[in-house]
Enzyme design. Structure first.
Site: not given
Length: 512
Positions: A370, A296
């Site tokens: 996920r 990120k």
């Protein structure tokens, strides 16, 4: 803070009535306009027309968001009287009620008042009952009084004013909520429930706000054990070897880059008979998310400590359920780890086998939530659940779609979706149902595995939910994407405690 209720006969307001109650502050709501009614009228009579004169002279008009603090009012036992504007009666909504509570709390926080007789609950919106008013009052008052640094003073030696921590906290310690005599029983139960929900929200906020070097996966596991010990729940925590034995390849792929050991937490609350199928809550527990190899940007990365707010809310909710003593079975499941880059971290393009046996091409290591959830969703099949709700700060795309007002809700079942939406509206912790059409599934196609873990930029929140749906075919399932609602940035930076109110209300409705 201590909350209780007091059943009052509003017709007896004088020398021996409720207005004679000794307290640091009497809190009374006034609708906009000169027609006084209820408590406001009783107060006006007891004070020989004082309230009416204030309204007539324009000193207090009852407009929404306004307040007036009066001191040593003749004819009243309270040291202070706080008049709170409710706005126009015809427009009095859930939000207007909440605004009135927050206005009152702000006014009280600037005084040394330690106790209050709270006469706002009987002025709930027309469509709401006294239980709603009491629960809402307690959660909002507690929310306004929350201070992480009071609860964890070792984090910072002084507050923003340079004073020792605790010097800026409200003096308010005891709130007595006045209700009609006919509502006494419902109000008493509502105090228990409101307090439990507020406790659950505070736990959730604490866990979210704590820095990731304190709130590690092990810290979350120990917190779960503490909840189990205090409330006589069953706790099981699986370590890496047990996770490996379960073939949770997707979960393990996320853990590879971190030296913090992963944990898989299971908490069981048995409030009903063994024959009742449980409701299972699954919370994403990434205690810090760097993005892994798909790193990120540095700006704002500190907020990635909040990537475990799904896990925090699940723990807060099951604690609230236990404190309320709801008659249903609830299981909380939390896969928790860090997502870090390293020489042995999972790389974009790696293919892993999930617990379900389905293979996943990890195209982006920053789509890790996920991956840990899909194995947890497979694991919970063993409980033969009545419903499974997973909660996750899953996608930035959900923030783009819905902002910071509504959580994103995905569900195949209209009945489950409607129950969650209704609970959210009642709890003022709202969600918005998002599409889950099969056509979106095509975006997850992979040339090298059963699926990719991302579906491209279009409909990013939807394709993330579609990914999860592939692991939930054996039960009724819903997904809450709380990326936009779990925490706030800027001056009000911090975890919100959402969606504990929504989940708690959903479970209360189900237990009714």
């Amino acid at each position: 803070m201590e909350f209780s209720t007091k059943a009052l006969d509003w017709s007896k307001a004088g020398q021996n009535g409720f207005l004679a109650t000794k307290t640091d502050c009497l809190v009374v709501g006034l609708f906009e306009g000169q027609n006084l009614a209820g408590v406001a009228k009783a107060l006006d009579v007891a004070t020989k027309g004082l309230v009416g004169r204030l309204v007539k002279q324009g000193d207090f008009e009852g407009k929404r968001g306004t307040q007036l603090m009066l001191h040593e009012v003749a004819g009243v036992g309270a040291a202070r009287v706080l008049l709170v504007g409710l706005g126009k009666e015809a427009d009095f909504s859930d939000k207007a009620f909440a605004d009135a509570v927050r206005t009152a709390v702000r006014a009280l926080s600037s005084t040394r008042a330690a106790s209050a007789l709270w006469c706002l609950a009987q002025q709930a919106p027309q469509q709401r009952d006294v239980a709603w008013a009491v629960i809402t009052t307690i959660t909002l008052v507690r929310e306004a009084g929350y201070r992480l640094l009071e609860r964890h003073p070792g984090l910072k030696r002084a507050n923003a004013n340079g004073k020792p921590n605790g010097n800026d906290k409200s003096s308010l310690r005891k709130v007595v909520i006045a209700v009609d005599t006919g509502n006494a029983r419902a109000a008493t139960q509502a105090v228990v429930r409101g307090t439990a929900i507020a406790n659950g929200m505070e736990l959730t906020r604490d866990l979210g706000n704590l820095p990731s070097n304190i709130c590690t996966p092990t810290y979350l596991a120990n917190t779960a054990r503490g909840i189990a010990k205090r409330h006589k729940l069953k706790a099981e925590v699986l370590g890496r070897k047990q996770i490996e034995a379960l073939n949770m390849g997707a979960f393990l792929a996320v853990t590879k880059g971190s030296e913090e050991p992963p944990q898989f937490i299971v908490l069981r609350y048995d409030g009903a008979g063994a024959k009742q199928a449980p409701v299972v809550l699954v919370g994403k527990g990434i205690t810090f998310d760097t993005g892994g190899i798909s790193l990120k940007p540095g700006e704002g990365m500190d907020e990635m400590k909040y990537d475990m707010c799904g896990a925090a809310s699940v723990l807060g909710t099951i604690q609230a359920v236990a404190e309320m003593g709801l008659k249903l079975n609830v299981i909380a499941v939390v896969p928790t780890c860090e997502n870090m880059p390293s020489g042995i971290a999972t790389k974009p393009g790696d293919v892993v086998t999930s617990m379900s046996g389905q293979t996943i091409e990890i195209l982006n290591t920053d789509a890790e939530g996920r991956l840990i959830l899909c194995d947890a969703l497979t694991y919970v099949e063993r409980f033969k659940p009545a419903a499974v709700i997973d909660v996750a700060t899953l996608t930035g795309a959900c923030i783009i779609a819905l902002g910071h007002i509504n959580s994103g809700l995905y569900a195949r079942s209209d009945a489950l979706a409607d129950a969650l939406l209704q609970a959210g509206r009642r709890a003022m912790d709202t969600a918005w149902r998002m599409p889950l059409d099969d056509e979106y599934q095509d975006q997850l196609k992979s040339n090298f595995a059963d699926m990719g873990n991302i579906g491209g930029r279009p409909a990013g929140s939807v394709t993330a939910a579609c990914f999860l749906s592939r692991f939930t075919e054996k039960y009724d399932w819903a997904h809450l994407d709380i990326a936009g609602t779990a925490w706030k940035s800027g001056a009000a930076k911090g975890a919100t405690g959402r969606p504990v109110p929504l989940l708690a209300q959903f479970l209360m409705d189900r237990a009714a």
